[in-house]
Design an enzyme around this catalytic site. Structure first.
Site, PDB file in Angstrom:
ATOM      1  N   LEU A   1       1.069  -1.232  -0.059  1.00 36.78           N
ATOM      2  CA  LEU A   1       0.061   0.130   0.088  1.00 36.78           C
ATOM      3  C   LEU A   1       0.808   1.191  -0.048  1.00 36.78           C
ATOM      4  CD1 LEU A   1      -2.539  -0.985   2.745  1.00 36.78           C
ATOM      5  CD2 LEU A   1      -2.821  -0.775   0.097  1.00 36.78           C
ATOM      6  N   ASP A   2       0.375   2.532  -0.880  1.00 37.71           N
ATOM      7  CA  ASP A   2       1.177   3.750  -0.607  1.00 37.71           C
ATOM      8  C   ASP A   2       1.283   3.998   0.914  1.00 37.71           C
ATOM      9  OD1 ASP A   2       1.071   3.817  -3.227  1.00 37.71           O
ATOM     10  OD2 ASP A   2      -0.673   5.166  -3.177  1.00 37.71           O
ATOM     11  N   MET A   3       2.691   4.459   1.304  1.00 39.27           N
ATOM     12  CA  MET A   3       2.902   5.001   2.721  1.00 39.27           C
ATOM     13  C   MET A   3       1.496   5.872   3.304  1.00 39.27           C
ATOM     14  SD  MET A   3       5.875   7.280   4.043  1.00 39.27           S
ATOM     15  CE  MET A   3       5.288   8.913   3.342  1.00 39.27           C
ATOM     16  N   SER A   4       0.854   6.549   2.651  1.00 38.38           N
ATOM     17  CA  SER A   4      -0.146   7.442   3.061  1.00 38.38           C
ATOM     18  C   SER A   4      -1.401   6.525   3.415  1.00 38.38           C
ATOM     19  CB  SER A   4      -0.351   8.724   2.192  1.00 38.38           C
ATOM     20  OG  SER A   4       0.936   9.398   2.165  1.00 38.38           O
ATOM     21  N   THR A   5      -1.661   5.481   2.550  1.00 35.30           N
ATOM     22  CA  THR A   5      -2.842   4.454   2.675  1.00 35.30           C
ATOM     23  C   THR A   5      -2.777   3.752   3.809  1.00 35.30           C
ATOM     24  OG1 THR A   5      -3.009   5.012   0.233  1.00 35.30           O
ATOM     25  CG2 THR A   5      -4.398   3.202   1.384  1.00 35.30           C
TER      26      THR A   5
END
Length: 561
Positions: free
Chosen positions: A408-412
């Site tokens: 997953l993206d870091m921000s997700t």
């Protein structure tokens, strides 16, 4: 070249009660300082006034060319008298020039020989004209047409011949099969020898026929090769002269830093082993602003850059939205130009997962299901090692795994699947490859959607000038498809379910924000929208076939927003 005129703009707003920041803005990731916000507002008020520019920032129907927005920047500075003001700049050109008052001029040297560039461009035009002249020569066009026609005919004739030989071979095989029932061993041997010779004859005749057809093409091929050889030589000459000119231009960007040291763009990129600088490196707002400030003995205080006008069809740019300096062009040269300034710490080097809890919501002998917090890496980065992977390694030191099946993206935030060995990894990974995995995300969008559901299909590729952001690109992009469904409409926001059919980098974020997608950025998206406390995107649900039981299993982690 005009001399460096006075581009220092005093604040119209009363700023007497605002403290000067202790450190200069880190340009690749920042929140604008209050002084930068005031300078931006004043510049935007100026931009809203009628100007004599022909550049079309907005409406394609104005007759001033296709609409195209542009990045602008402000640099809050302090002069030798201790007075605060700001400088303004735009990236690239407006109406074919970089020199429009009150904006700072280009960052190249004052004695930049524009006539040399003009002469080189005339030479490029001359070479291009010579190529065009050769392409349009009647002798070349006639020979090329004849050659193409003969090649097309040869393909048809040779294919007909191949089919004829193939049919003959089948008949010979059938004859041999039938004769083997009645002929004795010697007669059968003779028949096989005869058929082999016939096969060799066929190959010989085919080759002779091929040579005959090539010989018919040869006179025209000679003429075409002569012309194309000349065109290729001219094109190669133009390409090399263009590269030489580009290097010469990069050397004219003799960039200062706060220590008074100078390095040109080519030197900076060579020292960092970055290869050739991208075209127009040095023409962005940030380096222009700093170059002018250092040349005029102005102390840089704070920086901010914003987009003005219509977004391009590939990028996601919002009018008046602040954006960081680009990575491919600006980051290397700003590394030099900011030397001597006390700059804010690079927040990209600070572990965002510090003090965050990673929850394991399920575990058995094969799989581990994690609920990843927002702003936390899935796998170790170049400088930050704390991640889901590293923490799982600490939790299961004796396992051959764990191996993350996806990321997953870091921000997700949300569900991540890991396996305890390579065999189970491949079993689940194959389901991802075959797209038999069921995934569902929850997202809060900035804007109210009209449709209740739909499909977004926008191909994506990485923005080479500004990694890791993505562009919509119909020529080179990879297929990206997302299904969405509205859950709830609020005053200015919409809560949706996203069902990604493909799994491209930043797919959901771009599909939400892009004008050809939902045109509603995910709340908190610092890349494609506006930063808030977090990115409101959460991997809520996943379903797949278990590697041991071979039965469907599903897991859910409710969204924390």
């Amino acid at each position: 070249m005009p001399s460096l005129e006075n581009c220092f703009t005093p604040f119209k707003t009363d700023i007497s009660g605002i403290s000067i920041p202790e450190k200069f803005t880190f340009p690749i990731f920042y929140e604008p300082h209050e002084l930068s916000l005031i300078a931006t507002r004043e510049l935007q008020e100026y931009l809203e006034q009628p100007q004599n520019w022909q550049h079309n920032f907005w409406n394609e129907k104005t007759g001033a060319g296709e609409a195209a927005g542009k990045m602008f920047g402000v640099l809050v500075v302090q002069n030798e008298k201790g007075e605060l003001g700001y400088l303004s700049a735009f990236s690239g050109q407006i109406d074919g020039t970089m020199d429009i008052h009150p904006f700072v001029p280009a960052a190249y040297v004052e004695d930049f020989d524009k006539s040399y560039c003009d002469g080189q461009f005339k030479e490029f035009t001359k070479l291009s004209h010579q190529v065009t002249t050769l392409e349009q020569t009647p002798e070349y066009i006639t020979a090329l047409n004849h050659l193409q026609k003969l090649k097309e005919e040869a393909l048809i004739l040779l294919e007909t011949q191949r089919k004829k030989h193939k049919l003959q071979s089948r008949e010979l095989k059938a004859q041999l099969k039938q004769s083997s029932k009645t002929l004795d061993e010697q007669e059968l041997k003779q028949l096989k020898a005869l058929q082999h010779q016939q096969h060799l004859n066929q190959k010989f005749l085919y080759r002779e026929y091929e040579i005959y057809l090539l010989e018919k093409q040869q006179p025209f091929q000679v003429i075409v090769d002569q012309y194309q050889s000349q065109m290729e030589a001219l094109t190669t000459q133009r390409r090399q002269q263009s590269l030489d000119l580009q290097d010469w231009i990069f050397k004219q960007y003799d960039l200062l830093n706060a220590n008074g040291e100078r390095k040109n763009v080519l030197e900076i990129f060579n020292e960092l082993n970055l290869g050739a600088p991208p075209a127009s490196t040095g023409d962005c707002a940030a380096p222009k602003l700093l170059q002018y400030a250092f040349a005029k003995a102005l102390k840089p205080i704070a920086l901010a850059e914003f987009w003005w006008g219509k977004s391009s069809k590939s990028q996601i740019r919002k009018h008046k939205q602040f954006y960081p300096a680009c990575r491919s062009k600006c980051e290397p040269i700003l590394g030099h130009m900011l030397q001597g300034l006390d700059v804010e710490d690079n927040p990209l080097l600070i572990n965002p997962g510090l003090n965050k809890t990673m929850e394991v919501i399920y575990e058995d002998e094969a799989i581990i299901i994690v609920n990843k917090p927002e702003e936390f890496l899935s796998v170790p980065g170049k400088t930050i090692k704390d991640s889901v992977y590293s923490r799982l390694k600490e939790l299961y030191p004796d396992a051959t795994g764990p191996i993350l099946v996806h990321r997953l993206d870091m921000s997700t935030s949300g569900i991540l699947v890991a396996t305890k060995n390579l065999e189970y990894y491949h079993f689940i990974q194959e389901q991802f490859i075959n797209r038999t995995i069921s995934k569902r995300y929850v997202a809060l969008l900035s804007g109210v959607l009209e449709n209740n559901e739909g499909m977004i299909e926008l191909p994506l590729r990485v923005d080479l000038d500004n990694r890791p952001t993505q562009l919509v690109c119909y020529e080179y992009g990879k297929s990206a498809r997302t299904k969405y469904q509205v859950l709830e409409r609020r005053e200015k926001e919409t809560l949706v379910h996203f069902y990604p059919i493909t799994g491209r980098t930043h797919q959901l974020r771009v599909h939400a924000a892009h004008a050809s997608g939902l045109n509603a950025p995910i709340v908190g998206d610092d890349l494609y929208g506006t930063a808030t406390n977090r990115l409101h995107l959460h991997a809520e649900f996943i379903k797949f076939i278990h590697p041991i039981t071979h039965k469907a299993v599903s897991f859910k982690a409710p969204a924390p927003f």
